[in-house]
Enzyme design. Structure first.
Site, PDB file in Angstrom:
ATOM      1  N   CYS A 266      -5.021  -3.377   2.692  1.00 55.81           N
ATOM      2  CA  CYS A 266      -4.715  -3.402   4.120  1.00 55.81           C
ATOM      3  C   CYS A 266      -5.949  -3.629   5.005  1.00 55.81           C
ATOM      4  CB  CYS A 266      -3.948  -2.139   4.509  1.00 55.81           C
ATOM      5  SG  CYS A 266      -2.942  -2.420   6.003  1.00 55.81           S
TER       6      CYS A 266
ATOM      7  N   LYS B 123      -9.587   2.026  -1.832  1.00 56.31           N
ATOM      8  CA  LYS B 123      -9.773   1.385  -0.517  1.00 56.31           C
ATOM      9  C   LYS B 123     -11.100   1.783   0.124  1.00 56.31           C
ATOM     10  CE  LYS B 123      -7.148   0.749   3.827  1.00 56.31           C
ATOM     11  NZ  LYS B 123      -5.896   1.153   4.502  1.00 56.31           N
TER      12      LYS B 123
ATOM     13  N   GLU C 260       0.859  -1.190   0.000  1.00 53.90           N
ATOM     14  CA  GLU C 260       0.000   0.000   0.000  1.00 53.90           C
ATOM     15  C   GLU C 260       0.904   1.252   0.000  1.00 53.90           C
ATOM     16  OE1 GLU C 260      -1.988   0.204   3.796  1.00 53.90           O
ATOM     17  OE2 GLU C 260      -3.472   1.667   3.111  1.00 53.90           O
TER      18      GLU C 260
HETATM   19  C1  ACM Z   1      -3.851   0.111   7.220  1.00 56.40           C
HETATM   20  O1  ACM Z   1      -4.972  -0.081   6.743  1.00 56.40           O
HETATM   21  N1  ACM Z   1      -2.893   0.677   6.538  1.00 56.40           N
HETATM   22  C2  ACM Z   1      -3.551  -0.325   8.595  1.00 56.40           C
END
Ligand code: ACM
Length: 268
Positions: A142, A109, A38
């Site tokens: 993530c 995301k 990420e």
């Molecule tokens: C995250 O979602 N970077 C912990």
């Protein structure tokens, strides 16, 4: 086919150096599909919106996606990589997918973690599956792992491999991915970063241990917690396409959606 990850410690705000580093590692990777962490080109621990704006890029016109497309074409490799996207002034924590044929698509995301809520808009692409010919992939980023619905939807939509760019700071994900894989009978490739960021009194330590996990819950590869690493494993998509557990059970067709409907709509 071979799928894997690149694990390293991006330098905060040093996009050119981070892209260079990632490209040099991709160069060495012997794989058909590689997942990068990420926000691999920017670092993670922002302290102002101005900083985030400064590193955001258009997709696919920005320099990072263009650099990834060039190496994907030359090396005949598929790449998933996390970057900050600027779409008409709205910023997203996104991941791009590029193939030897060029730019394929992006995921924004959906479940933002902690102060990401200050910088980014929640993703609006939904959970999509991309057919690369050799495999079908889904993308989540993530903290999406914390919500089993993310992996479930991607699996139900036909993903063989869930590509999972990450900057993990909690110690639970690597264990949880074993269950995500087992309950959906999919492969996952979690590409985590390593290292430590400290800015304006805030600190994050990233957990490394990037992991490739199989539909039968085997960990095919787990990286070290601290070092740069390229991890690759053999993937057989037929294993992910067989959802049967035994003669009488199947992880998809055994679902009792009639019993879940109310739960999906309600806070309990
Ligand atoms: C995250 O979602 N970077 C912990």
């Amino acid at each position: 086919m071979k799928a894997g990850f690149i694990q390293f410690s991006p330098e905060f705000g040093e996009a050119d150096a981070n892209i260079e580093k990632a490209l040099s590692m991709i160069e060495k990777a012997n794989a058909d599909l590689i997942v990068l962490p990420e926000l691999f080109n920017s670092g993670y621990l922002f302290i102002s919106q101005k900083e985030v704006d400064a590193v955001a890029e258009e997709i696919p016109a920005g320099k990072t996606t263009r650099a990834l497309c060039a190496i994907a074409r030359r090396k005949k490799i598929n790449i998933v990589a996390g970057i900050i996207e600027n779409f008409q002034g709205d910023l997203y924590n996104s991941a791009v997918l590029v193939s030897p044929a060029g730019y394929v698509g992006a995921y924004r995301k959906i479940h933002l973690f902690n102060e990401e809520n200050l910088w980014f808009k929640p993703g609006n692409t939904g959970f999509n599956v991309f057919d690369l010919g050799i495999c079908r992939i889904g993308i989540m980023i993530c903290f999406d792992w914390f919500f089993p619905e993310a992996a479930r939807i991607l699996a139900l939509k036909g993903a063989d491999i869930i590509c999972h760019p990450a900057n993990l700071v909690l110690p639970y994900c690597q264990d949880a991915m074993v269950t995500r894989c087992l309950e959906n009978k999919v492969y996952t490739v979690t590409a985590n970063r390593t290292g430590f960021e400290e800015r304006s009194g805030k600190k994050y330590s990233y957990t490394g241990k990037s992991q490739i996990t199989a539909p039968d819950a085997r960990i095919l590869y787990q990286a070290d917690a601290q070092n740069d690493e390229i991890g690759v494993a053999e993937i057989d998509v037929r294993t992910a396409r067989n959802k049967k557990i035994n003669k009488y059970n199947d992880v998809f067709t055994d679902r009792r959606t009639d019993c879940y409907k109310k739960l999906i709509k309600t806070k309990i």
